[in-house]
Write a protein that holds these residues in place. Sequence first.
Motif, PDB file in Angstrom:
ATOM      1  N   GLN A 242      26.893  37.316  67.070  1.00 38.48           N
ATOM      2  CA  GLN A 242      26.559  36.646  67.671  1.00 38.48           C
ATOM      3  C   GLN A 242      25.624  35.598  67.667  1.00 38.48           C
ATOM      4  OE1 GLN A 242      24.304  39.243  70.480  1.00 38.48           O
ATOM      5  NE2 GLN A 242      26.002  40.511  71.470  1.00 38.48           N
ATOM      6  N   GLY A 243      26.250  34.079  67.915  1.00 37.78           N
ATOM      7  CA  GLY A 243      25.533  33.023  67.235  1.00 37.78           C
ATOM      8  C   GLY A 243      25.114  32.632  66.529  1.00 37.78           C
ATOM      9  N   GLN A 244      25.826  33.043  65.109  1.00 39.10           N
ATOM     10  CA  GLN A 244      26.158  32.569  64.123  1.00 39.10           C
ATOM     11  C   GLN A 244      27.217  33.894  63.036  1.00 39.10           C
ATOM     12  OE1 GLN A 244      21.450  33.230  62.455  1.00 39.10           O
ATOM     13  NE2 GLN A 244      22.262  35.092  61.942  1.00 39.10           N
ATOM     14  N   GLN A 245      27.336  32.619  61.998  1.00 36.65           N
ATOM     15  CA  GLN A 245      28.307  33.723  61.320  1.00 36.65           C
ATOM     16  C   GLN A 245      28.040  33.766  59.497  1.00 36.65           C
ATOM     17  OE1 GLN A 245      32.480  31.016  62.362  1.00 36.65           O
ATOM     18  NE2 GLN A 245      30.379  29.211  62.358  1.00 36.65           N
ATOM     19  N   LEU A 246      28.156  34.682  59.352  1.00 37.58           N
ATOM     20  CA  LEU A 246      28.159  35.706  57.819  1.00 37.58           C
ATOM     21  C   LEU A 246      29.498  35.107  57.442  1.00 37.58           C
ATOM     22  CD1 LEU A 246      25.979  36.329  56.585  1.00 37.58           C
ATOM     23  CD2 LEU A 246      26.757  38.909  57.185  1.00 37.58           C
ATOM     24  N   PHE A 247      29.432  34.391  55.920  1.00 40.60           N
ATOM     25  CA  PHE A 247      30.268  34.757  55.020  1.00 40.60           C
ATOM     26  C   PHE A 247      30.003  34.844  53.802  1.00 40.60           C
ATOM     27  CE2 PHE A 247      33.206  32.380  51.848  1.00 40.60           C
ATOM     28  CZ  PHE A 247      34.728  32.955  51.821  1.00 40.60           C
ATOM     29  N   LEU A 248      30.654  36.524  53.610  1.00 40.00           N
ATOM     30  CA  LEU A 248      30.117  37.201  52.026  1.00 40.00           C
ATOM     31  C   LEU A 248      31.151  36.661  50.892  1.00 40.00           C
ATOM     32  CD1 LEU A 248      29.565  40.886  53.339  1.00 40.00           C
ATOM     33  CD2 LEU A 248      27.849  38.872  53.163  1.00 40.00           C
ATOM     34  N   MET A 249      30.851  36.394  50.293  1.00 34.64           N
ATOM     35  CA  MET A 249      31.950  35.733  49.261  1.00 34.64           C
ATOM     36  C   MET A 249      32.641  36.955  47.802  1.00 34.64           C
ATOM     37  SD  MET A 249      30.279  32.355  48.201  1.00 34.64           S
ATOM     38  CE  MET A 249      30.472  31.185  49.633  1.00 34.64           C
ATOM     39  N   ALA A 250      33.597  37.396  47.709  1.00 36.36           N
ATOM     40  CA  ALA A 250      34.129  37.785  46.228  1.00 36.36           C
ATOM     41  C   ALA A 250      32.821  38.026  45.824  1.00 36.36           C
ATOM     42  CB  ALA A 250      35.297  38.310  46.299  1.00 36.36           C
ATOM     43  N   TYR A 251      32.855  39.472  44.585  1.00 37.88           N
ATOM     44  CA  TYR A 251      32.157  39.264  43.412  1.00 37.88           C
ATOM     45  C   TYR A 251      33.022  38.524  42.590  1.00 37.88           C
ATOM     46  CZ  TYR A 251      28.757  42.649  44.545  1.00 37.88           C
ATOM     47  OH  TYR A 251      28.389  43.367  44.846  1.00 37.88           O
ATOM     48  N   HIS A 252      34.103  38.103  42.399  1.00 37.75           N
ATOM     49  CA  HIS A 252      35.845  37.637  41.535  1.00 37.75           C
ATOM     50  C   HIS A 252      35.984  36.702  42.492  1.00 37.75           C
ATOM     51  CE1 HIS A 252      34.194  41.294  39.125  1.00 37.75           C
ATOM     52  NE2 HIS A 252      35.041  42.111  40.440  1.00 37.75           N
ATOM     53  N   GLN A 253      35.743  35.348  41.644  1.00 34.56           N
ATOM     54  CA  GLN A 253      36.243  34.345  42.233  1.00 34.56           C
ATOM     55  C   GLN A 253      37.303  33.319  40.862  1.00 34.56           C
ATOM     56  OE1 GLN A 253      35.855  33.106  45.426  1.00 34.56           O
ATOM     57  NE2 GLN A 253      34.311  34.751  45.645  1.00 34.56           N
ATOM     58  N   PRO A 254      38.648  32.993  41.628  1.00 35.68           N
ATOM     59  CA  PRO A 254      39.193  32.161  41.256  1.00 35.68           C
ATOM     60  C   PRO A 254      38.773  31.241  39.855  1.00 35.68           C
ATOM     61  CG  PRO A 254      39.985  32.126  43.321  1.00 35.68           C
ATOM     62  CD  PRO A 254      38.274  32.449  43.393  1.00 35.68           C
ATOM     63  N   ASN A 255      38.992  31.061  38.240  1.00 34.23           N
ATOM     64  CA  ASN A 255      38.360  31.020  37.158  1.00 34.23           C
ATOM     65  C   ASN A 255      38.697  29.612  37.142  1.00 34.23           C
ATOM     66  OD1 ASN A 255      41.153  30.634  35.670  1.00 34.23           O
ATOM     67  ND2 ASN A 255      40.640  33.412  35.993  1.00 34.23           N
ATOM     68  N   SER A 256      39.573  28.993  38.069  1.00 34.82           N
ATOM     69  CA  SER A 256      40.186  27.513  37.709  1.00 34.82           C
ATOM     70  C   SER A 256      39.964  27.434  39.603  1.00 34.82           C
ATOM     71  CB  SER A 256      41.643  27.722  37.386  1.00 34.82           C
ATOM     72  OG  SER A 256      41.453  28.120  36.114  1.00 34.82           O
ATOM     73  N   ASP A 257      39.905  25.345  39.548  1.00 35.93           N
ATOM     74  CA  ASP A 257      40.315  24.676  40.589  1.00 35.93           C
ATOM     75  C   ASP A 257      41.528  24.262  40.752  1.00 35.93           C
ATOM     76  OD1 ASP A 257      36.991  24.681  40.831  1.00 35.93           O
ATOM     77  OD2 ASP A 257      37.298  22.899  39.686  1.00 35.93           O
ATOM     78  N   PHE A 258      41.843  25.754  41.744  1.00 35.23           N
ATOM     79  CA  PHE A 258      43.079  25.243  42.218  1.00 35.23           C
ATOM     80  C   PHE A 258      43.526  24.126  43.242  1.00 35.23           C
ATOM     81  CE2 PHE A 258      42.676  29.980  41.900  1.00 35.23           C
ATOM     82  CZ  PHE A 258      43.823  29.629  40.215  1.00 35.23           C
ATOM     83  N   THR A 259      44.150  23.579  43.385  1.00 32.03           N
ATOM     84  CA  THR A 259      45.107  22.595  43.484  1.00 32.03           C
ATOM     85  C   THR A 259      45.815  23.121  45.479  1.00 32.03           C
ATOM     86  OG1 THR A 259      45.427  20.679  42.400  1.00 32.03           O
ATOM     87  CG2 THR A 259      46.255  20.714  44.650  1.00 32.03           C
TER      88      THR A 259
END
Length: 585
Positions: A242-259
Amino acid sequence: MQNTTSPSELMQLQPTILRFTQMLSAVLKIDAEVVDADLVRIAGTGPYSKFFGKKLNTSSRIFRYIIETNEEKVVVKSRTDPLCEGCNNKSSCREMAFLGVPIMIEERCLGVISLVAFTEDSRERIKDNVQLFSDYVKHIAQIVVSKVVERNSKNKGLDEVFTHLIENMDQGVLVLDENNRVKYGNQPALNNLNIKQDALYDHEIKIRSLSLHNNEIKSHQQHIISQGEWQKLIVGQFYNTQGQQLFLMAYHQPNSDFTIQDHGSLLSTVIGESAKMRQLKKMITRVASSPSSVLINGESGTGKEVIANAVHNLSDRSQSPFIAINCAAIPEALLESELFGYVKGAFTGASNKGKNGLIQAANKGTLFLDEIGDMPMTLQAKLLRVLEERKVMPIGSNDAVPVDIRIISATNHNFQEMIATNKFREDLYYRLNVIPFQLPPLREREGDIALLTNYFLEYHTQKIGVAYPGISAEAMRRLNVYHWPGNVRELSNLVEYLVNIVPEGDQIDIDLLPPHFEQSSEISSPEAAYNDDYSMSLEDMEKNRIEEAIHRLGNRKMVAEELGIGIATLYRKIKKYELNSHRAS
């Protein structure tokens, strides 16, 4: 005692408390429940996610104990706890563990926030993390207290305790308002995004799911976080509140900057940004609108049908049929009738209605002939006639049927050798090879293994319906140095296998990789692994790949699928290379 004729102080804040309860459950991966001092359910998750505003109709000894003593209560083994003695629902109780914290204001208990385990795994999580979970719940309790105190004044920012809670989380968290402006981002979130705070706050950003199912599956998914021209691929869960948004990131992220691939592009299925793939994509866009025949040459498993589809989708024929047939997978006796069709009574067993062939089915569209090198010589002559006359003669018919088709064919054979040994018609080859495409093997596509791994992780997690797991840097390094005899198909099969066996919440690491990837880790580069292969003949290389696949998979059907050939073709090659002594079912 509270006046039960009017909503309690907690019920007046029910939407806010429900939001915090859902967040608490998502972070700790344990179901949560909030009741007020009259044992009315204010919020809950899992089995307690309904009947809000209703008084608990079961025995509530633990809740009553907390409300009466104003003390926290932890039960790690229900039914044996003294408070459970004499409970009327003891035999049917599903709760295996419980952690409850009173919501106190001025020495008065407003209600209870609790964590409840319904599985043995959840019970162990509470047992092993009592102090940590207790601290989280107390933080939420303090937030609720502050909301009660401040409910009559407009809160223009995040609650201080709520901010403190997010600051101390290991997961990256972004909080946005209704205008997509960032109100808060903790340090792990900034680290994942690789930006500084002043570049984040009060700027409009967009978070867009890359999921094939959008947000239908409530688990970690890939999202594009973008701000102007800048964009980043992040794995996480996105919640609208309500009125705002929450984005929870995973512990494990891609290890490269993907195109980041644009899923709206007609070339989005052609994954790859290596020099050879960029050149191939340019070629596809340049010739797609041409009516000329295309011949795609490449090793088994490189994705020849994907390229054929891309050419069709970018052409003027995109609204007409794309018909694909694997010439190696259909027995020779059936291939002619499948391609050219037949009329009533053309042969014994023919349908009394006749049948249109695939060439007619592709009229106005594209006919893709995969493994064209396995087509028998007699059918090659008939196909050549179709290409020259643009007419098809069904079996048993005296009348040719006009067709308007574009032929795209594909092979992993060396046509020069086949022509020299009278296994393929030279005139047909030149008809098919008007526009040649050379599809590089995976080992020659520098940088594309990470892109493809990321793509297949997304694809298979959505297909299976599980959370996106991520992959460790060392596991990715081993994928990068492996020689990939089965090319892109082998990589896709491997990722599907890994997605099925990785424990939920873990990332894919080297211990999950099949044993032959341990050997690949000793190779310094893909080129080093192939120095010997380059000195081999094509037949020697093919023999070695079939032999290796049989040893590794032990099943001839799986070998044929990985190598991208028909089972009949595989048996012929096994006989040709005298590999019958190798065990395979």
